[in-house]
Enzyme design. Structure first.
Site, PDB file in Angstrom:
ATOM      1  CG  ASP A   9      26.167  49.361  86.913  1.00 43.98           C
ATOM      2  OD1 ASP A   9      26.429  50.413  87.527  1.00 43.98           O
ATOM      3  OD2 ASP A   9      26.617  49.122  85.780  1.00 43.98           O
ATOM      4  CB  SER A  10      23.701  53.063  85.780  1.00 47.95           C
ATOM      5  OG  SER A  10      25.035  52.766  85.395  1.00 47.95           O
ATOM      6  CE1 TYR A  41      20.991  55.792  87.440  1.00 44.31           C
ATOM      7  CE2 TYR A  41      22.253  54.649  89.117  1.00 44.31           C
ATOM      8  CZ  TYR A  41      21.047  54.890  88.498  1.00 44.31           C
ATOM      9  OH  TYR A  41      19.924  54.232  88.922  1.00 44.31           O
ATOM     10  N   GLY A  42      26.762  58.759  85.698  1.00 46.85           N
ATOM     11  CA  GLY A  42      27.961  59.525  86.055  1.00 46.85           C
ATOM     12  C   GLY A  42      27.927  60.993  85.708  1.00 46.85           C
ATOM     13  CB  CYS A  73      26.892  51.371  90.453  1.00 44.14           C
ATOM     14  SG  CYS A  73      26.855  53.002  89.688  1.00 44.14           S
ATOM     15  CG  ASN A  74      33.201  52.341  91.517  1.00 41.34           C
ATOM     16  OD1 ASN A  74      34.044  52.192  92.374  1.00 41.34           O
ATOM     17  ND2 ASN A  74      33.024  51.459  90.547  1.00 41.34           N
ATOM     18  CB  THR A  75      28.303  56.539  89.694  1.00 44.28           C
ATOM     19  OG1 THR A  75      29.393  56.419  88.776  1.00 44.28           O
ATOM     20  CG2 THR A  75      27.683  57.913  89.559  1.00 44.28           C
ATOM     21  CD  GLU A 151      25.503  49.669  79.272  1.00 48.84           C
ATOM     22  OE1 GLU A 151      24.584  49.090  78.695  1.00 48.84           O
ATOM     23  OE2 GLU A 151      25.707  49.592  80.504  1.00 48.84           O
ATOM     24  CB  CYS A 184      33.558  53.256  86.159  1.00 49.82           C
ATOM     25  SG  CYS A 184      32.034  52.941  85.220  1.00 49.82           S
ATOM     26  CB  THR A 185      31.186  48.213  87.868  1.00 47.19           C
ATOM     27  OG1 THR A 185      30.003  48.971  87.537  1.00 47.19           O
ATOM     28  CG2 THR A 185      31.426  48.262  89.360  1.00 47.19           C
ATOM     29  CG  HIS A 186      29.876  50.395  82.560  1.00 47.50           C
ATOM     30  ND1 HIS A 186      29.130  50.812  83.637  1.00 47.50           N
ATOM     31  CD2 HIS A 186      28.977  50.045  81.589  1.00 47.50           C
ATOM     32  CE1 HIS A 186      27.842  50.740  83.329  1.00 47.50           C
ATOM     33  NE2 HIS A 186      27.729  50.278  82.100  1.00 47.50           N
TER      34      HIS A 186
HETATM   35  N1  DGL Z   1      29.018  51.442  86.367  1.00 52.00           N
HETATM   36  C1  DGL Z   1      28.895  52.681  87.032  1.00 52.00           C
HETATM   37  C2  DGL Z   1      30.006  52.914  88.052  1.00 52.00           C
HETATM   38  O1  DGL Z   1      30.630  51.983  88.540  1.00 52.00           O
HETATM   39  C3  DGL Z   1      28.681  53.963  86.285  1.00 52.00           C
HETATM   40  C4  DGL Z   1      28.130  54.040  84.919  1.00 52.00           C
HETATM   41  C5  DGL Z   1      27.282  55.268  84.686  1.00 52.00           C
HETATM   42  O2  DGL Z   1      27.812  56.383  84.522  1.00 52.00           O
HETATM   43  O3  DGL Z   1      26.061  55.077  84.686  1.00 52.00           O
HETATM   44  O4  DGL Z   1      30.276  54.032  88.411  1.00 52.00           O
END
Ligand code: DGL
Length: 269
Positions: A9-10, A41-42, A73-75, A151, A184-186
Site C-alpha cells: 500500500d502507499s 497516492y490518491g 490499495c484501491n488507488t 495514518e 480505500c484500504t485506510h
Molecule cells: N490506501 C489507499 C487506497 O486504498 C490510498 C491511500 C493514498 O491516497 O495513498 O486507495
C-alpha cells in the site's frame, strides 16, 4: 521454501487487508511494503503513479522473495494491476471498491463510494458501477483527508472529528442512502470513528474478506507464519513503524529503489 504473501500500500492502509488475510490464512507468513515517502497516492497523477507503483512492487517482490503480491490499495489497483501482472511472475491480487456486493445488498438502491480522488474518478471505477450498480444511484465521494487521519490514528494519535464529519457530510444529504463502500484500504481502520460520526445507521462495506478469499484461492504454497513478519518502507519513519509493529510487523527496513526508478514527487492535482 516458498516466500511470504507480500502486502503493498502507499501507507498503513494495507493493514486492514492484512487483518482479513490473517483471519483467513492464520498459518501464512505475511510481509508488508509501503511507499510512505510518496503518501498519499490518491492526489497524484496517473502516469507518474504507474511507474512508481511498478518500481516499488518489483523491488519489494525481489527483496522479500514473495510468493504472491496483494495490492492492498484501491488507488493503485484501479490503475496498475495490468502492468504489475505483466511485469511480475508471481500471482498479483488487487483491491477494488466493493461496488458489486454493496449494490446487491442495498434495499433502497442508493449507495455511496467513499474513496480517494483518484479512485472515484477512474474509468475502472466507472466501469465497475456501470457493470454492477446500473440499477442504483451511486454517489461518488472523494475523502482524501481520511487517509491522513487513519495514518495518525494507527500510530497512536487521535482522529480529528471535525475532519471526519466534514468528509462524511455530503452522504447525509442522500435521504435514502443505506450503504457506503469503503473504497480505500485506510478507511476500514477508521470504522468505529465513521460509525460514531454518522447521524443514522448505514452499512459500511469494504473489500477485506473478498481479497482474503481470493488470496486463499490463488496462493498454493506459502512460508509458515513462524517466519519473521518483515516490513519495508520507502521512508523509515517512527509513525508507520509504530503502526506496523502494533499490527504484527515488528521489523521495518528501508526499501531502496534503483536510482533510475527514483523520480521526483509530482505536483498534486
Ligand atoms: N490506501 C489507499 C487506497 O486504498 C490510498 C491511500 C493514498 O491516497 O495513498 O486507495
Amino acid at each position: 521454501m516458498p516466500g511470504p504473501i507480500l502486502i503493498f500500500d502507499s501507507g498503513v492502509g494495507g493493514l486492514s487487508v492484512a487483518a482479513s488475510i490473517r483471519e483467513r490464512l492464520p498459518d501464512a507468513a505475511l510481509a508488508y511494503v509501503c511507499d510512505n515517502a510518496m503518501l498519499p497516492y490518491g492526489t497524484k497523477p496517473d502516469d507518474w503513479l504507474v511507474a512508481r507503483i511498478a518500481a516499488v512492487c518489483e523491488r519489494a517482490v525481489t527483496v522479500s522473495g514473495a510468493s504472491a503480491l496483494v495490492v492492498a490499495c484501491n488507488t493503485a489497483s484501479t490503475l496498475a494491476l495490468e502492468v504489475l501482472r505483466a511485469r511480475l511472475t508471481i500471482p498479483v491480487v488487487g483491491t477494488v471498491p466493493a461496488i458489486k456486493p454493496a449494490a446487491a445488498a442495498s434495499r433502497s438502491g442508493v449507495i455511496a463510494l467513499l474513496a480517494t480522488s483518484a479512485t472515484v474518478n477512474r474509468p475502472y471505477t466507472k466501469r465497475l458501477i456501470d457493470t454492477f450498480a446500473a440499477h442504483c444511484r451511486v454517489l461518488r465521494l472523494a475523502a482524501d483527508p481520511l487517509v491522513g487521519e487513519a495514518e495518525r490514528c494507527l500510530a497512536g494519535g487521535s482522529a480529528d472529528e471535525a475532519v471526519i464529519e466534514a468528509c462524511l457530510a455530503p452522504l447525509w444529504r442522500e435521504a435514502a442512502l443505506d450503504s457506503v463502500v469503503l473504497g480505500c484500504t485506510h478507511f476500514p481502520l477508521l470504522r468505529e470513528r465513521l460509525v460514531a460520526a454518522s447521524p443514522r445507521p448505514v452499512a459500511w462495506i469494504d473489500s477485506g474478506a473478498a481479497i482474503a478469499r481470493r488470496v486463499a484461492d490463488v496462493v498454493t504454497a506459502v512460508a509458515p507464519c513462524r517466519a519473521a513478519q518483515q516490513a519495508w518502507a520507502t521512508a523509515v519513519q517512527a509513525a508507520p513503524a509504530a503502526a506496523l509493529k502494533a499490527h504484527g510487523f515488528p521489523c521495518l527496513e528501508a526499501l531502496t529503489l534503483p536510482t533510475d526508478a527514483v523520480t521526483p514527487a509530482p505536483l498534486v492535482r
